[in-house]
Each structure stands twice: as C-alpha cells, then as structure tokens.
Design a protein around this motif. Structure first.
Motif, PDB file in Angstrom:
ATOM      1  N   ARG A 235     -29.603  39.828  23.547  1.00  0.00           N
ATOM      2  CA  ARG A 235     -27.984  40.463  23.241  1.00  0.00           C
ATOM      3  C   ARG A 235     -27.331  39.432  22.814  1.00  0.00           C
ATOM      4  O   ARG A 235     -26.499  39.990  22.034  1.00  0.00           O
ATOM      5  CB  ARG A 235     -26.888  40.152  24.925  1.00  0.00           C
ATOM      6  N   LEU A 236     -27.356  37.982  22.336  1.00  0.00           N
ATOM      7  CA  LEU A 236     -27.035  37.536  20.930  1.00  0.00           C
ATOM      8  C   LEU A 236     -27.888  37.842  20.358  1.00  0.00           C
ATOM      9  O   LEU A 236     -26.562  38.054  18.931  1.00  0.00           O
ATOM     10  CB  LEU A 236     -27.347  35.936  21.876  1.00  0.00           C
ATOM     11  N   LEU A 237     -28.738  37.581  20.450  1.00  0.00           N
ATOM     12  CA  LEU A 237     -29.562  38.596  18.224  1.00  0.00           C
ATOM     13  C   LEU A 237     -29.044  39.886  17.856  1.00  0.00           C
ATOM     14  O   LEU A 237     -28.658  39.640  17.233  1.00  0.00           O
ATOM     15  CB  LEU A 237     -31.314  38.700  19.027  1.00  0.00           C
ATOM     16  N   VAL A 238     -28.551  41.028  19.111  1.00  0.00           N
ATOM     17  CA  VAL A 238     -28.338  41.662  19.277  1.00  0.00           C
ATOM     18  C   VAL A 238     -26.951  42.356  18.018  1.00  0.00           C
ATOM     19  O   VAL A 238     -26.509  42.727  16.764  1.00  0.00           O
ATOM     20  CB  VAL A 238     -28.358  42.526  20.458  1.00  0.00           C
ATOM     21  N   ARG A 239     -25.927  41.309  18.558  1.00  0.00           N
ATOM     22  CA  ARG A 239     -24.575  40.809  18.649  1.00  0.00           C
ATOM     23  C   ARG A 239     -24.245  40.298  17.437  1.00  0.00           C
ATOM     24  O   ARG A 239     -23.665  40.194  15.985  1.00  0.00           O
ATOM     25  CB  ARG A 239     -23.350  39.997  19.374  1.00  0.00           C
ATOM     26  N   ARG A 240     -25.585  39.315  16.939  1.00  0.00           N
ATOM     27  CA  ARG A 240     -25.156  38.205  15.937  1.00  0.00           C
ATOM     28  C   ARG A 240     -26.375  39.129  14.131  1.00  0.00           C
ATOM     29  O   ARG A 240     -25.202  39.300  13.450  1.00  0.00           O
ATOM     30  CB  ARG A 240     -26.259  37.150  15.913  1.00  0.00           C
ATOM     31  N   VAL A 241     -27.265  40.315  14.340  1.00  0.00           N
ATOM     32  CA  VAL A 241     -27.145  40.785  13.219  1.00  0.00           C
ATOM     33  C   VAL A 241     -26.064  41.689  13.172  1.00  0.00           C
ATOM     34  O   VAL A 241     -26.290  42.119  12.135  1.00  0.00           O
ATOM     35  CB  VAL A 241     -28.692  41.726  14.320  1.00  0.00           C
ATOM     36  N   ALA A 242     -25.622  42.658  14.492  1.00  0.00           N
ATOM     37  CA  ALA A 242     -24.383  43.654  14.142  1.00  0.00           C
ATOM     38  C   ALA A 242     -23.461  42.694  13.289  1.00  0.00           C
ATOM     39  O   ALA A 242     -22.281  43.338  12.056  1.00  0.00           O
ATOM     40  CB  ALA A 242     -24.389  43.975  15.695  1.00  0.00           C
ATOM     41  N   TRP A 243     -22.550  41.459  13.572  1.00  0.00           N
ATOM     42  CA  TRP A 243     -22.470  40.624  12.949  1.00  0.00           C
ATOM     43  C   TRP A 243     -22.474  40.501  11.326  1.00  0.00           C
ATOM     44  O   TRP A 243     -21.450  40.389  10.286  1.00  0.00           O
ATOM     45  CB  TRP A 243     -22.098  39.657  14.004  1.00  0.00           C
ATOM     46  N   VAL A 244     -23.379  40.364  10.998  1.00  0.00           N
ATOM     47  CA  VAL A 244     -24.090  39.573  10.040  1.00  0.00           C
ATOM     48  C   VAL A 244     -23.656  41.227   9.267  1.00  0.00           C
ATOM     49  O   VAL A 244     -22.958  41.232   8.009  1.00  0.00           O
ATOM     50  CB  VAL A 244     -25.511  39.134   9.825  1.00  0.00           C
TER      51      VAL A 244
END
Length: 84
Positions: A15-24
C-alpha cells in the motif's frame, strides 16, 4: 504468529508503494505543466529521464524547478507531502 506479522507487513509495504507511485506521478504531472520543456511528457520517471537525457531525473528536475522547490513536495522539492 510470525507468519501473520510478515503478511501484514507485506500488505503495508505494498500500500505504501502504491501511494508513493501515485504521489510521484502527481509531482511529475505538476512539473510537466510548470516547465515548458516538459510539456507533453508522460508523468513517469522513465519518460522524464528520456526527455531530459539523464539518468537522474529527480535531481535534474529539482535543478530545473529551483524557483519552485519550496512549494513542491519531496523528492523533487522541499515542501512536505501533507496529509488528507
């Protein structure tokens, strides 16, 4: 009990990775709008690297957007990501 903990941690990391990719991608979209040289570039690190001819897209983008880095969130700028 150990296995359950590992599965919980794995889900958290995903979930953290998915949020980080969306944020980038949101940051890269902002930069492609802000910097004329990037207009029409897909909001991905790979596309930015190709467009800029560099292997360090985030560092290059930070240098290009130096006048705006106080308002842009990390990893490009210095503003916090913020909470919803």
């Amino acid at each position: 009990m150990r296995r359950s903990s590992t599965l919980d941690e794995s889900g958290f990391m995903q979930r953290l990775l998915v949020r980080r990719v969306a944020w980038v991608r949101r940051v890269l979209t902002t930069l492609s709008t802000l910097l004329p040289v990037l207009h029409g570039t897909a909001p991905t690190v790979a596309a930015m690297r190709a467009r800029l001819g560099t292997t360090s897209a985030l560092r290059t983008l930070r240098e290009m957007a130096i006048d705006h880095v106080q308002a842009l969130p990390a990893p490009v700028g210095f503003a916090s990501q913020g909470r919803r």
